[in-house]
Enzyme design. Structure first.
Site, PDB file in Angstrom:
ATOM      1  N   HIS A 211       0.774  -1.258   0.079  1.00 45.05           N
ATOM      2  CA  HIS A 211      -0.132  -0.002   0.019  1.00 45.05           C
ATOM      3  C   HIS A 211       0.751   1.267  -0.041  1.00 45.05           C
ATOM      4  CE1 HIS A 211       0.880   0.002   4.059  1.00 45.05           C
ATOM      5  NE2 HIS A 211       0.579   1.271   4.288  1.00 45.05           N
TER       6      HIS A 211
HETATM    7  C1  UD1 Z   1      -1.949   6.143   5.264  1.00 46.23           C
HETATM    8  C2  UD1 Z   1      -0.690   6.537   5.792  1.00 46.23           C
HETATM    9  C3  UD1 Z   1       0.431   5.612   5.787  1.00 46.23           C
HETATM   10  C4  UD1 Z   1       0.034   4.182   6.562  1.00 46.23           C
HETATM   11  C5  UD1 Z   1      -1.433   3.901   6.061  1.00 46.23           C
HETATM   12  C6  UD1 Z   1      -2.082   2.830   6.804  1.00 46.23           C
HETATM   13  C7  UD1 Z   1      -0.103   9.011   5.294  1.00 46.23           C
HETATM   14  C8  UD1 Z   1       0.755   9.980   4.598  1.00 46.23           C
HETATM   15  N1  UD1 Z   1      -0.132   7.733   5.099  1.00 46.23           N
HETATM   16  O1  UD1 Z   1      -1.977   5.674   3.818  1.00 46.23           O
HETATM   17  O2  UD1 Z   1       1.609   6.072   6.527  1.00 46.23           O
HETATM   18  O3  UD1 Z   1       0.913   3.251   6.450  1.00 46.23           O
HETATM   19  O4  UD1 Z   1      -2.410   4.997   6.121  1.00 46.23           O
HETATM   20  O5  UD1 Z   1      -3.092   1.800   6.043  1.00 46.23           O
HETATM   21  O6  UD1 Z   1      -0.578   9.331   6.472  1.00 46.23           O
HETATM   22  N2  UD1 Z   1      -8.899   5.185   0.819  1.00 46.23           N
HETATM   23  C9  UD1 Z   1      -9.926   4.353   0.910  1.00 46.23           C
HETATM   24  N3  UD1 Z   1     -10.779   4.259   2.116  1.00 46.23           N
HETATM   25  C10 UD1 Z   1     -10.196   4.714   3.094  1.00 46.23           C
HETATM   26  C11 UD1 Z   1      -9.035   5.380   3.061  1.00 46.23           C
HETATM   27  C12 UD1 Z   1      -8.366   5.477   2.055  1.00 46.23           C
HETATM   28  O7  UD1 Z   1     -10.623   4.226  -0.001  1.00 46.23           O
HETATM   29  O8  UD1 Z   1     -10.715   4.654   4.225  1.00 46.23           O
HETATM   30  C13 UD1 Z   1      -8.109   5.267  -0.258  1.00 46.23           C
HETATM   31  C14 UD1 Z   1      -8.344   6.632  -1.175  1.00 46.23           C
HETATM   32  O9  UD1 Z   1      -8.656   6.393  -2.371  1.00 46.23           O
HETATM   33  C15 UD1 Z   1      -7.284   7.407  -0.706  1.00 46.23           C
HETATM   34  C16 UD1 Z   1      -6.122   6.578  -0.562  1.00 46.23           C
HETATM   35  O10 UD1 Z   1      -6.873   5.255  -0.327  1.00 46.23           O
HETATM   36  O11 UD1 Z   1      -7.112   8.409  -1.569  1.00 46.23           O
HETATM   37  C17 UD1 Z   1      -4.950   6.770   0.137  1.00 46.23           C
HETATM   38  O12 UD1 Z   1      -5.329   7.110   1.365  1.00 46.23           O
HETATM   39  P1  UD1 Z   1      -4.364   7.916   2.468  1.00 46.23           P
HETATM   40  O13 UD1 Z   1      -5.030   8.089   3.818  1.00 46.23           O
HETATM   41  O14 UD1 Z   1      -4.247   9.256   1.951  1.00 46.23           O
HETATM   42  O15 UD1 Z   1      -3.142   7.158   2.591  1.00 46.23           O
HETATM   43  P2  UD1 Z   1      -3.122   5.695   2.870  1.00 46.23           P
HETATM   44  O16 UD1 Z   1      -2.436   5.062   1.712  1.00 46.23           O
HETATM   45  O17 UD1 Z   1      -4.111   4.902   3.586  1.00 46.23           O
HETATM   46  N1  UDP Z   2      -4.009  -5.337   8.744  1.00 40.35           N
HETATM   47  C1  UDP Z   2      -5.255  -5.898   9.120  1.00 40.35           C
HETATM   48  N2  UDP Z   2      -6.015  -6.377   8.021  1.00 40.35           N
HETATM   49  C2  UDP Z   2      -5.318  -6.209   6.646  1.00 40.35           C
HETATM   50  C3  UDP Z   2      -4.089  -5.692   6.325  1.00 40.35           C
HETATM   51  C4  UDP Z   2      -3.418  -5.201   7.719  1.00 40.35           C
HETATM   52  O1  UDP Z   2      -5.679  -6.009   9.967  1.00 40.35           O
HETATM   53  O2  UDP Z   2      -5.851  -6.671   5.603  1.00 40.35           O
HETATM   54  C5  UDP Z   2      -3.370  -4.836  10.081  1.00 40.35           C
HETATM   55  C6  UDP Z   2      -1.995  -5.658  10.476  1.00 40.35           C
HETATM   56  O3  UDP Z   2      -2.331  -6.540  11.203  1.00 40.35           O
HETATM   57  C7  UDP Z   2      -1.377  -4.392  11.156  1.00 40.35           C
HETATM   58  C8  UDP Z   2      -1.848  -3.197  10.423  1.00 40.35           C
HETATM   59  O4  UDP Z   2      -3.101  -3.560   9.727  1.00 40.35           O
HETATM   60  O5  UDP Z   2      -1.567  -4.440  12.565  1.00 40.35           O
HETATM   61  C9  UDP Z   2      -0.733  -2.686   9.465  1.00 40.35           C
HETATM   62  O6  UDP Z   2      -1.563  -1.544   8.559  1.00 40.35           O
HETATM   63  P1  UDP Z   2      -0.915  -1.084   7.586  1.00 40.35           P
HETATM   64  O7  UDP Z   2      -0.122  -2.113   6.618  1.00 40.35           O
HETATM   65  O8  UDP Z   2      -2.139  -0.346   6.567  1.00 40.35           O
HETATM   66  O9  UDP Z   2      -0.252   0.210   7.903  1.00 40.35           O
HETATM   67  P2  UDP Z   2       1.420   0.589   8.223  1.00 40.35           P
HETATM   68  O10 UDP Z   2       1.786  -0.447   9.407  1.00 40.35           O
HETATM   69  O11 UDP Z   2       2.303   0.320   7.127  1.00 40.35           O
HETATM   70  O12 UDP Z   2       1.486   1.781   8.578  1.00 40.35           O
END
Ligand code: UD1
Ligand code: UDP
Length: 373
Positions: A211
């Site tokens: 992601h």
């Molecule tokens: C964010 C964090 C990242 C973290 C991740 C955990 C920042 C800069 N990034 O990334 O560090 O590892 O969360 O998962 O804060 N979207 C949905 N539904 C949601 C949320 C997002 O569909 O509930 C989609 C949207 O198209 C959105 C894209 O995901 O534009 C990215 O979401 P965003 O919150 O900007 O960043 P993450 O990639 O989720």
């Molecule tokens: N996780 C989850 N379901 C999924 C993928 C991840 O519950 O389908 C959990 C995972 O166990 C971990 C956390 O989400 O605790 C990690 O989140 P993510 O990879 O989105 O973010 P990051 O840790 O890279 O910020």
């Protein structure tokens, strides 16, 4: 003592859950007051609501409904929303976690209002300013009043940058969350039945999560990763289970490469799963392929070999103990296969460097001691 907690994304909900649970317990005994501000950076059911339900967390007192937007717009909206709440609530401290835009907004709003900032998972560094997360980490650490790095390496990173006061190495709350919840998950018949719908009993599989912006927002790189995954499933003749983050799904569609994965019978794309299901999938995987921070840690804790498709990691402890290998040249499947071969042959006797599972309680006790409760 009044404590505010700002959270907004899946990993923050999971990793703050041990602290929230502890505060819920103490609230009744010691008259400690706390409240949650949810930025709603994550809002899809399987990135948000499901974790509150599974982890038995109270509904946030405030939901800012910020949702998705560009970096600046998203952070700006959060800053405005958090500030408004804090002016009314006036807590003594605000707790933030990790490195997301929600983390930075929570810390910045608090510090400008002269409210003490507590940063959990402080001191992590990839030394790669191309990552939005690295900018969030550095800025948050430098405006925090109490810093809780998970390891000595993270503490040293802070000291190198001149941050010297109120640093407490406490392990990572992910150990608390993992150990508490894997036990609960394994006792849940419906979770196991649900997993069996995806993968038959005793069948080997790799688990995949992708992601990160640096992997998803570059068409060539994401295409290389997809090609690599397809070749790996063929080479090892193994199923690859891929709970897909909405960001990745959107990009795969946009670049027209989702069909390559969908049309391959060895690749099982599923919705992001709840925490219980994901922990079981991690524990029983032959190998995990990821770019997630939390997943690198959980793989290490659950003794599942891991390879991380990135140039660097802010979790170097996993490389040191031998639970994880970085692979950056995703265009070269031989590099990926070499790393997988090493990891699946390796003894799983590494030591978890992230603590003993009592980090949440330790953090709360240190804060109460500071404020003489
Ligand atoms: C964010 C964090 C990242 C973290 C991740 C955990 C920042 C800069 N990034 O990334 O560090 O590892 O969360 O998962 O804060 N979207 C949905 N539904 C949601 C949320 C997002 O569909 O509930 C989609 C949207 O198209 C959105 C894209 O995901 O534009 C990215 O979401 P965003 O919150 O900007 O960043 P993450 O990639 O989720
Ligand atoms: N996780 C989850 N379901 C999924 C993928 C991840 O519950 O389908 C959990 C995972 O166990 C971990 C956390 O989400 O605790 C990690 O989140 P993510 O990879 O989105 O973010 P990051 O840790 O890279 O910020």
């Amino acid at each position: 003592m009044k404590i505010g907690i700002v959270l907004g994304t899946r990993p923050e909900i999971i990793k703050l859950s041990p602290i929230i649970r502890k505060l819920e317990e103490l609230k009744n005994n010691l008259g400690i007051d706390y409240f949650l501000i949810h930025t709603n950076q994550h809002y899809s059911k399987y990135l948000d609501e499901i974790f509150f339900k599974e982890l038995n967390l109270p509904k946030p007192k405030y939901n800012l409904n910020v949702g998705s937007a560009s970096q600046g717009k998203q952070t700006g909206k959060m800053l405005e929303g958090v500030e408004e709440v804090l002016i009314n609530e006036r807590p003594e401290v605000v707790i933030v976690h990790g490195d997301t835009n929600s983390t930075l907004a929570g810390a910045l709003a608090s510090s400008k209002l002269k409210i003490k900032v507590v940063h959990i998972e402080a001191g992590l560094r990839s030394y790669d300013r191309n990552m939005p997360e690295e900018i969030n980490r550095v800025l948050t650490d430098h405006i925090s009043d109490y810093l809780f790095p998970p390891t000595e390496i993270a503490k040293e990173n802070l000291i190198k940058e001149g941050i010297k006061k109120n640093i407490f190495v406490v392990g990572n709350t992910i150990v608390d969350a993992t150990l508490q919840n894997i036990k609960i998950a394994e006792g849940k018949k419906e979770i196991i039945e649900d997993i069996l719908k995806v993968i038959p009993m005793n069948k080997e599989y790799f688990l995949l999560t992708i992601h990160r912006a640096e992997n998803t927002d570059n068409k060539k790189r994401l295409n290389n990763i997809v090609n690599g995954i397809l070749k790996i499933s063929e080479y090892y003749n193994i199923q690859i289970i891929f709970p897909i983050h909405p960001r990745t799904l959107k990009k795969l569609r946009e670049y027209n490469i989702l069909n390559k994965l969908e049309s391959n019978k060895n690749i099982k794309i599923i919705e992001p799963t709840g925490y219980f299901k994901f922990l079981i999938l991690e524990k029983n995987a032959k190998l995990i392929i990821t770019d997630s921070g939390g997943v690198q840690e959980e793989a290490c804790i659950l003794k599942t070999p891991c390879i991380t498709l990135r140039e660097n990691t802010e979790r170097p402890e996993t490389l040191e103990v031998g639970s994880n290998i970085l692979v950056n040249r995703v265009e070269d499947v031989d590099d990926i296969i070499e790393a997988i071969d090493i990891m699946i042959k390796r003894n799983r006797d590494w030591i978890n460097p992230f603590g003993n599972g009592n980090s949440g309680g330790t953090i709360v006790n240190i804060l109460l001691e500071k404020y003489k409760y």
